[in-house]
Design an enzyme around this catalytic site. Structure first.
Site, PDB file in Angstrom:
ATOM      1  N   GLU A 289      36.093  36.647  27.885  1.00  0.00           N
ATOM      2  CA  GLU A 289      36.268  36.184  26.507  1.00  0.00           C
ATOM      3  C   GLU A 289      37.583  35.441  26.312  1.00  0.00           C
ATOM      4  O   GLU A 289      37.700  34.603  25.425  1.00  0.00           O
ATOM      5  CB  GLU A 289      36.197  37.359  25.531  1.00  0.00           C
ATOM      6  CG  GLU A 289      34.788  37.822  25.249  1.00  0.00           C
ATOM      7  CD  GLU A 289      34.696  38.717  24.024  1.00  0.00           C
ATOM      8  OE1 GLU A 289      33.561  38.993  23.612  1.00  0.00           O
ATOM      9  OE2 GLU A 289      35.736  39.134  23.488  1.00  0.00           O
ATOM     10  N   HIS A 310      26.321  46.946  50.904  1.00  0.00           N
ATOM     11  CA  HIS A 310      24.955  46.937  51.410  1.00  0.00           C
ATOM     12  C   HIS A 310      24.041  46.061  50.549  1.00  0.00           C
ATOM     13  O   HIS A 310      22.825  46.145  50.644  1.00  0.00           O
ATOM     14  CB  HIS A 310      24.415  48.372  51.474  1.00  0.00           C
ATOM     15  CG  HIS A 310      25.218  49.250  52.379  1.00  0.00           C
ATOM     16  ND1 HIS A 310      24.859  49.492  53.690  1.00  0.00           N
ATOM     17  CD2 HIS A 310      26.379  49.913  52.177  1.00  0.00           C
ATOM     18  CE1 HIS A 310      25.762  50.293  54.243  1.00  0.00           C
ATOM     19  NE2 HIS A 310      26.690  50.560  53.349  1.00  0.00           N
ATOM     20  N   LYS A 424      24.806  34.973  17.493  1.00  0.00           N
ATOM     21  CA  LYS A 424      24.629  35.672  16.223  1.00  0.00           C
ATOM     22  C   LYS A 424      23.914  34.792  15.197  1.00  0.00           C
ATOM     23  O   LYS A 424      23.054  35.276  14.450  1.00  0.00           O
ATOM     24  CB  LYS A 424      25.983  36.118  15.670  1.00  0.00           C
ATOM     25  CG  LYS A 424      26.685  37.175  16.517  1.00  0.00           C
ATOM     26  CD  LYS A 424      28.008  37.571  15.892  1.00  0.00           C
ATOM     27  CE  LYS A 424      28.742  38.599  16.737  1.00  0.00           C
ATOM     28  NZ  LYS A 424      30.034  38.983  16.148  1.00  0.00           N
TER      29      LYS A 424
END
Length: 436
Positions: A289, A310, A424
């Site tokens: 951010e 792995h 949003k």
């Protein structure tokens, strides 16, 4: 390369080109650090976190401890409601320092989380878990209208009030919010909840050392004064008054920018202790951010070793050379387990008999670092003496300081997040919110 009482930092491997550029960038990193210090004296918008470890007053700490003690006496479970910086730092510290990930201490409530997603399944499972238990809530939101935590608070508040009545529920809800405005501020005043302020000049991802993190962390039984002392030490150790040869935040920021300028666009934060997994999640938000703007920025991701050796270990070793690695290592584990001798030795492990498992873990870390360096992966290395509140507070603050320095060096504002608003607007439009 850099060392203080809490953290050792070194460049484990870098090319000659990276090293040359790093030396050239140190002056810019020093200037960015001084800019942070100078602006913190006058800035009322973003830089309250810089002096926060020194500024938080005794009266507030006492109040936090009193309320934490009340919740410890009355609650089996505390639900922390928040998203992003409103919960990540809290979970990072609690996961790192709680006695065991498999059960909570009988002396302290179990801390669980809500409002960090929109999954009906998750919330339903959480309700099933807490509905027969004595639970309380810490609600963290500057506005009180952020969709995810607001929905969870509405639902869980109703559950609590139906369970024990409004008068008792009032004693089991604490808010951390804006002290003068916002929906959660209004609800707090109307209902008479205990509350702590979110400072206007501290953004969410820089707020873990404020009441945002300290209130639920204290409820979990962790010593917040030790956490803050480590952060205070780090604030002193990363200030412009500290020589660059000992200033870990300046060094880390300069190395990051040197790697980035030479084409390393991905940073992997690797750890060798599962207790640090949510430190990585907090770190990812902090740097993503702060730097991911204007079509620039290092992409922060993480690896959990030796588990991920792995899986993505193959890519790190031999994939495209567009990454660098930052390793966090704990020098001394809190526990010791000896590998036993087996007469049959069918698994071939007797060469490890009588060795401590942490010795094997340390060898895995050092061996992996050597392997990745041989694969031309630039590598930085943080070492903490032990996993303690003191050392963790220092690490969190050092990362915050380095992030701000690095963002300034990159030429972006490391304290806003305009891109977060994009989803949003579409969400509100799809759900029919008035005005969208």
């Amino acid at each position: 390369m850099g060392k203080n009482q809490h953290i050792e930092f070194s460049n484990f491997y870098a090319s000659d080109a990276d090293t040359t550029l790093y030396k050239q960038l140190l002056t810019a990193a020093e200037q960015a650090n001084k800019k942070i210090e100078d602006e913190a004296k006058t800035d009322n918008k973003h830089l309250g976190w810089v002096t926060l470890p020194h500024d938080i007053d005794e009266a507030m700490l006492n109040q936090i401890e009193v309320i934490a003690n009340r919740f410890q006496q009355t609650c089996d479970v505390v639900v922390v409601i928040g998203i992003g910086g409103s919960y990540l730092g809290t979970k990072a510290v609690i996961d790192a320092l709680q006695p065991t990930p498999f059960q909570c201490s009988s002396n302290f409530p179990k801390i669980v989380y809500a409002g960090n997603n929109l999954s009906a399944d998750y919330l339903s499972d959480l309700i099933d878990y807490i509905k027969e238990k004595q639970f309380g809530m810490v609600v963290v939101s500057k506005s009180g209208t952020t969709t995810e935590p607001a929905i969870s608070f509405r639902i869980l508040r109703q559950l609590l009030e139906n369970k024990c009545g409004k008068e008792q529920a009032q004693k089991l809800i604490v808010t951390v919010t804006d002290s003068t405005q916002g929906a959660l501020h209004t609800i707090t005043n109307n209902e008479g909840y205990d509350t702590f302020p979110i400072a206007k000049n501290i953004g969410g991802r820089y707020s873990v050392l404020s009441p945002v993190g300290l209130v639920p962390i204290a409820m979990s039984g962790i010593n917040i004064r030790e956490l803050l002392q480590g952060a205070r030490d780090a604030a002193n150790n990363t200030s412009p008054q500290t020589e660059t040869c000992n200033n870990i935040a300046v060094q880390y920021a300069a190395w990051r920018q040197a790697f980035y300028a030479n084409g390393k666009k991905i940073e992997i934060l690797a750890n060798y202790n599962p207790k640090l997994n949510y430190i990585s999640e907090w770190w990812k938000q902090l740097f993503a951010e702060s730097e991911g703007k204007e079509h620039r920025g290092i992409f922060p991701t993480d690896a959990k070793f030796s588990t991920d050796l792995h899986s993505i270990g193959q890519w790190i070793q031999e994939g495209e050379r567009t990454l660098f690695e930052t390793v966090i290592q704990i020098k001394q584990a809190n526990h010791s387990i000896t590998i036993p001798f087996d007469e049959n030795n069918i698994d071939g492990l007797n060469y490890l008999a009588n060795k401590d498992i942490e010795t094997v873990n340390t060898a895995a870390c050092e061996g992996t670092m050597r392997a990745h360096a041989s694969g031309d992966v630039p590598m930085l290395h943080f070492t903490l003496p032990t996993l303690s509140a003191n050392h963790l507070g220092a690490l969190l603050y050092t990362f915050e300081r380095a992030c701000a320095i690095s963002g300034y060096m990159m030429g972006v504002n490391p304290f806003d997040q305009p891109g977060v608003e994009a989803y949003k607007k579409n969400l509100f439009h799809l759900l029919g919110k008035p005005g969208y």
